[in-house]
Design an enzyme around this catalytic site. Structure first.
Site, PDB file in Angstrom:
ATOM      1  N   SER A 198       0.845  -1.191   0.000  1.00 36.90           N
ATOM      2  CA  SER A 198       0.000   0.000   0.000  1.00 36.90           C
ATOM      3  C   SER A 198       0.882   1.243   0.000  1.00 36.90           C
ATOM      4  O   SER A 198       1.682   1.419  -0.916  1.00 36.90           O
ATOM      5  CB  SER A 198      -0.949  -0.032   1.209  1.00 36.90           C
ATOM      6  OG  SER A 198      -1.852   1.052   1.172  1.00 36.90           O
ATOM      7  N   THR A 199       0.790   2.078   1.024  1.00 37.21           N
ATOM      8  CA  THR A 199       1.554   3.323   1.063  1.00 37.21           C
ATOM      9  C   THR A 199       3.056   3.052   0.935  1.00 37.21           C
ATOM     10  O   THR A 199       3.613   2.267   1.688  1.00 37.21           O
ATOM     11  CB  THR A 199       1.291   4.074   2.375  1.00 37.21           C
ATOM     12  OG1 THR A 199      -0.114   4.153   2.593  1.00 37.21           O
ATOM     13  CG2 THR A 199       1.883   5.469   2.329  1.00 37.21           C
ATOM     14  N   HIS A 225      -2.612  -0.833  -3.296  1.00 37.79           N
ATOM     15  CA  HIS A 225      -3.738   0.067  -3.049  1.00 37.79           C
ATOM     16  C   HIS A 225      -3.529   1.375  -3.803  1.00 37.79           C
ATOM     17  O   HIS A 225      -2.714   2.203  -3.411  1.00 37.79           O
ATOM     18  CB  HIS A 225      -3.872   0.367  -1.553  1.00 37.79           C
ATOM     19  CG  HIS A 225      -4.163  -0.837  -0.719  1.00 37.79           C
ATOM     20  ND1 HIS A 225      -3.910  -0.878   0.634  1.00 37.79           N
ATOM     21  CD2 HIS A 225      -4.710  -2.040  -1.031  1.00 37.79           C
ATOM     22  CE1 HIS A 225      -4.273  -2.051   1.115  1.00 37.79           C
ATOM     23  NE2 HIS A 225      -4.751  -2.779   0.116  1.00 37.79           N
ATOM     24  N   MET A 319      -0.090   1.143   5.141  1.00 31.93           N
ATOM     25  CA  MET A 319      -0.900   1.381   6.330  1.00 31.93           C
ATOM     26  C   MET A 319      -1.829   0.201   6.579  1.00 31.93           C
ATOM     27  O   MET A 319      -2.236  -0.495   5.655  1.00 31.93           O
ATOM     28  CB  MET A 319      -1.756   2.639   6.144  1.00 31.93           C
ATOM     29  CG  MET A 319      -1.022   3.943   6.256  1.00 31.93           C
ATOM     30  SD  MET A 319      -2.178   5.337   6.350  1.00 31.93           S
ATOM     31  CE  MET A 319      -2.980   5.254   4.756  1.00 31.93           C
ATOM     32  N   ASP A 322      -4.172  -5.005   5.917  1.00 34.50           N
ATOM     33  CA  ASP A 322      -4.698  -5.791   4.805  1.00 34.50           C
ATOM     34  C   ASP A 322      -3.691  -6.887   4.457  1.00 34.50           C
ATOM     35  O   ASP A 322      -2.504  -6.619   4.278  1.00 34.50           O
ATOM     36  CB  ASP A 322      -4.949  -4.893   3.588  1.00 34.50           C
ATOM     37  CG  ASP A 322      -5.611  -5.634   2.437  1.00 34.50           C
ATOM     38  OD1 ASP A 322      -6.252  -6.668   2.692  1.00 34.50           O
ATOM     39  OD2 ASP A 322      -5.496  -5.157   1.290  1.00 34.50           O
TER      40      ASP A 322
END
Length: 379
Positions: A198-199, A225, A319, A322
């Site tokens: 993600s991030t 993401h 973050m 998930d």
């Protein structure tokens, strides 16, 4: 001691050429109890001066601006006055390409404006903006300014594990170097590679994917993401930098060795077994998981339905958590080696931390070591 414990608010600089957007974004961020907007800037040049003067903890920045655009300003900032930056961008192809490049330059994250450059309905994503800006304010600068490893550094398979690459332009084209290839059957090994992030993920993916050799003997399924449109630009960027093929996944296409499939923004990525091989299933009907579609959990749950396969999985910077539930299911159903990115190189140590804390990781690696770890665990 953290700013949360001391009560010290994170100081934000808002950069946008639209007075309306500056006001809208500032109001959103000022409503957060731990953030305050300490300045605004109208263009990239103005932003650089304000960063020098105000020394904010985090910057939100548009890309398309007069005098100096956001991409130019970001590069200047990261070279001389590094600060966490969150990009707010419209979803035109030009802007999505620049947003992906901005992350490569050191931006923490990208947020899609839902209504174009002047987004009258920006309030629809207020929660996302506030959460991502606050998370970015806590990022270590060293994780953003660290240079991505040059393309020339790659890992190769040991001689006994090498096999002919399976690369093609379409699912019906037969590779010339595989005499045994059947037009009706995708050639894959029994091991699939799955990557969730993600991030900070686009930079991490570049570190990993560009180190893999052209003869990589497995398909790679990736959940990053990102909003719709941005994932296609990400895949195209990685494809241009890599020896393997990287593409945005298409519904119904067969999975092939030496190809990485990036889940499209807004769609869950799954796969199923057919008489012709394994093929992609994209799902826009299933609800987002913990706010994410695509979600790493959904891909891992789909993988768990195939005990005939083995997996090498990597959970990298991001973050939240998930991937944790899906990994528990996958490891209980299939033979799986799980690699978690270390705290040392994670831009945001959330997703890999959740895997490690739950006892689901077999190896913990700095991002520069993950490609090698994947290669060593291939069957």
């Amino acid at each position: 001691m953290s700013d949360v414990l001391t009560g010290k608010k994170k100081r934000v600089l808002v950069v946008d050429d639209s007075a309306f957007m500056r006001k809208l974004i500032s109001d959103m961020l000022n409503r957060h109890p731990m953030m305050e907007v300490i300045g605004i800037a109208r263009n990239g040049q103005d932003a650089i001066e304000k960063v020098k003067e105000l020394k904010p903890d985090v910057v939100t920045m548009d890309i398309e601006m007069p005098v100096m655009n956001g991409l130019q300003a970001l590069k200047e900032m990261m070279d001389h006055h590094p600060v966490p930056v969150v990009i707010l961008s419209s979803t035109t192809k030009h802007n999505t390409e620049n947003a992906v490049l901005a992350i490569e330059y050191g931006a923490v994250d990208v947020i899609a404006k839902p209504g174009g450059a002047i987004s009258l309905n920006l309030h629809e994503i207020e929660r996302e903006i506030v959460e991502k800006v606050f998370a970015a304010s806590n990022v270590r600068i060293t994780s953003l300014t660290r240079k991505i490893t040059p393309k020339k550094t790659r890992y190769t398979l040991p001689a006994e594990k090498k096999e002919a690459p399976v690369r093609m332009n379409s699912v019906t084209e037969m590779p010339a170097n595989l005499a045994s290839f059947s037009k009706n059957k995708a050639q894959t090994t029994k091991t699939f590679v799955i990557i969730g992030t993600s991030t900070g993920g686009p930079r991490a993916l570049q570190e990993v994917i560009t180190r893999l050799p052209a003869d990589f003997p497995a398909p790679i399924l990736i959940v990053q993401h990102m909003p719709p449109g941005f994932t296609k630009s990400l895949a195209e960027r990685l494809n241009g930098l890599s020896e393997i093929t990287v593409k945005e996944a298409e519904n119904g296409e067969l999975l092939y060795n030496g190809t990485a499939y990036v889940a499209p923004g807004g769609l869950h990525l799954k796969f199923e077994k057919t008489v012709a091989g394994y093929r992609v299933l994209l799902d826009g009907n299933e609800a987002p998981r913990s706010g994410h579609r695509p979600a790493v959990n959904v891909l891992l749950e789909s993988a768990a339905k195939h005990p005939e396969l083995e997996y090498v999985t990597a959970i990298m910077t991001g973050m939240g958590f998930d991937g944790k539930e899906g990994m528990e299911l996958l490891r209980s159903s299939c033979k799986t080696v799980t690699i978690a990115e270390s705290r040392n190189t994670s831009v945001v140590y959330g997703m890999p931390k959740a895997i490690i804390d739950a006892g689901l990781s077999d190896e913990i690696k700095d991002v520069q070591q993950i490609a090698e770890a994947i290669m060593e665990n291939l069957k």
